[in-house]
Design an enzyme around this catalytic site. Sequence first.
Site, short mmCIF file in Angstrom:
data_model
loop_
_atom_site.label_atom_id
_atom_site.label_comp_id
_atom_site.label_asym_id
_atom_site.label_seq_id
_atom_site.Cartn_x
_atom_site.Cartn_y
_atom_site.Cartn_z
N GLU A 100 0.83 -1.20 0.00
CA GLU A 100 0.00 0.00 0.00
C GLU A 100 0.85 1.24 0.00
OE1 GLU A 100 -3.98 -1.47 2.39
OE2 GLU A 100 -2.21 -0.97 3.53
N CYS A 115 3.35 8.73 0.88
CA CYS A 115 3.90 7.84 1.90
C CYS A 115 4.05 6.47 1.23
CB CYS A 115 2.93 7.78 3.08
SG CYS A 115 3.36 6.56 4.32
N CYS A 122 6.97 -6.51 7.36
CA CYS A 122 8.16 -5.99 8.05
C CYS A 122 8.59 -6.99 9.11
CB CYS A 122 7.85 -4.65 8.71
SG CYS A 122 9.27 -3.93 9.57
N CYS A 126 7.09 -4.38 15.57
CA CYS A 126 6.65 -3.48 16.64
C CYS A 126 5.19 -3.80 16.98
CB CYS A 126 6.78 -2.02 16.20
SG CYS A 126 8.44 -1.62 15.62
N CYS A 129 2.14 -1.71 15.48
CA CYS A 129 2.11 -1.42 14.04
C CYS A 129 1.45 -2.56 13.26
CB CYS A 129 3.54 -1.21 13.56
SG CYS A 129 3.70 -1.16 11.77
N CYS A 345 -0.81 6.49 9.72
CA CYS A 345 0.49 5.92 10.05
C CYS A 345 0.35 4.57 10.75
CB CYS A 345 1.21 6.87 10.99
SG CYS A 345 2.78 7.33 10.35
N1 SAH Z 1 9.76 1.02 9.61
C1 SAH Z 1 9.96 2.42 9.66
C2 SAH Z 1 9.06 3.19 8.73
C3 SAH Z 1 7.63 2.76 8.62
S1 SAH Z 1 6.61 3.06 10.02
C4 SAH Z 1 9.82 2.93 11.07
O1 SAH Z 1 9.40 2.18 11.93
O2 SAH Z 1 10.19 4.08 11.31
C5 SAH Z 1 6.38 4.82 9.98
C6 SAH Z 1 6.02 5.44 11.31
O3 SAH Z 1 4.69 5.05 11.72
C7 SAH Z 1 6.95 5.01 12.43
O4 SAH Z 1 7.34 6.10 13.21
C8 SAH Z 1 6.06 4.08 13.22
O5 SAH Z 1 6.51 3.96 14.53
C9 SAH Z 1 4.72 4.73 13.10
N2 SAH Z 1 3.60 3.86 13.44
C10 SAH Z 1 3.51 2.54 13.24
N3 SAH Z 1 2.33 2.05 13.69
C11 SAH Z 1 1.65 3.10 14.19
C12 SAH Z 1 0.36 3.24 14.78
N4 SAH Z 1 -0.45 2.21 14.92
N5 SAH Z 1 0.00 4.49 15.18
C13 SAH Z 1 0.81 5.54 15.00
N6 SAH Z 1 2.04 5.47 14.45
C14 SAH Z 1 2.46 4.26 14.04
FE1 SF4 Z 2 8.27 -2.29 10.87
FE2 SF4 Z 2 6.03 -1.12 11.65
FE3 SF4 Z 2 8.06 -1.31 13.35
FE4 SF4 Z 2 8.24 0.38 11.25
S1 SF4 Z 2 6.81 0.51 12.99
S2 SF4 Z 2 9.79 -1.08 11.97
S3 SF4 Z 2 7.07 -0.82 9.72
S4 SF4 Z 2 6.91 -3.04 12.48
#
Ligand code: SAH
Ligand code: SF4
Length: 353
Positions: A100, A115, A122, A126, A129, A345
Amino acid sequence: MENNEHQTIIKRALSGLSEAEFTSLTKHVGWPSFKGNQIYSWIYKKWVSSFDEMTDLNLKERQYLKENYILSPLTLSEKQLSKDKTIKYLWRMNDGNLIESVRMFMEGHDSYSACISSQAGCAIGCPFCATGTVGFKKNLNANEIVDQILGMQRDTKERISNVVFMGQGEPLLNYNEVLKAIHLVKDSVGIGARHITLSTSGIPPQIKKLADEKLQITLAVSLHAPDQKTREILVPVARKYKMDELMGSLHYYYNATKRRITIEYVMLEGINDQIDKAKQLADLIRDLHCHINLIPYNPIDSLSGVELSRSPMNKINKFKEVLEKTSRKKVTIRHERGIDINAACGQLANKVR
Ligand code: SAH
Ligand code: SF4
C-alpha cells in the site's frame, strides 16, 4: 527479468528504470539512444499509463514494447478516498504480493506528499504497528518503490512534491534498493532530496552508512521511548542495538550531513507518555540537533497480547509542553490523515485481503 521456474516469462517493467538503464535497453534492442530518452520522458515527465500514449514512437515500435515489456511493475488493485482527500492505494506486484501507499494533501503547502512502502510486511514486529503484525514478506526493488509515486501521478495527474518512507517496511533493511530509489526520486521523478524523508526503526550501522552517502534527505527515527527497557518492548530491534549505539549513530548522521533529525514518538497511554519520560527524553536528546514529532497512536487489531491504547489529547499536550520546556527543541504533534480509510500511520497491512 525472467522467471523460468514455471516456464513463464515475467516481462520487464519499464517504469522505475534509470536514464542509464533506458540507454542500455535501447542499445540492446538496436534502437537509437534518443528513443530511450523519449520513453524515459513519457514515463517520468508525462506520466503515461500505456505504450499507446507514446505518440512519438511509431506503431511498430509501440507494438514491440507491448510485446516485450510492461509499463509498470504495479497494478492498481484497490483505491480508497478519505474525507480529508487522502487516497490509499493497494498495488499488486508482478509476483502477486500486495503493498500500500498513501497520498496526503498538505494543507498550507497546497501540495501532495506520498507515503511509500519499501518492503511487503516488516520483520521488526513493533507491537503497535499493523505492518509489524503481518511479518516480513519481501523486499521491494527500486522500480517497485519509485513506481508507487509515478502511479499516484498517473492516476491523479497531479504532481507529488514530498516523499516519506513511512509505509510498509523497514527501509534500512532493504538498503541498496532504497538507496537506488532515492536517487531515482531525486534525478528522475524530480523531487529534491530535502523533500524526501526516510523513517527507520533505528539500525545504527545502516544509519552510519546512509550518513556517508551525504544525501540531503531527512532522517526520521522511531525512538518511541527514552529508556532501553521500554524501547525493547515497543521496537524489538532495540534488543540488538542498544540506546547508546543508536544515539551515537544519530550524532554521526548529523555531523556528516548537517541535517536536523526528526525523532518520532508514538504516544501510548501509560507506557511512554508519563511526564518523567518526557524529562528523560529531553535529557537523552539534549546535544542532538533534532526536532520531535509526537504521533497519536492509531489503534490496530493487535495480535501481540500487549495491551495498547492511545494517550488522551490532554496528556499528549502536557508531554509536549514539558518536553519543549526541558529540551528547548521544537516539538510537534502529528496531524492524522485518512483515519476513516485506515490510511493513517502504521495502519497499512493490506487488511482487505
Ligand atoms: N519502519 C519504519 C518506517 C515505517 S513506520 C519505522 O518504523 O520508522 C512509519 C512510522 O509510523 C513510524 O514512526 C512508526 O513507529 C509509526 N507507526 C507505526 N504504527 C503506528 C500506529 N499504529 N499508530 C501511530 N504510528 C504508528
Ligand atoms: Fe516495521 Fe512497523 Fe516497526 Fe516500522 S513501525 S519497523 S514498519 S513493524
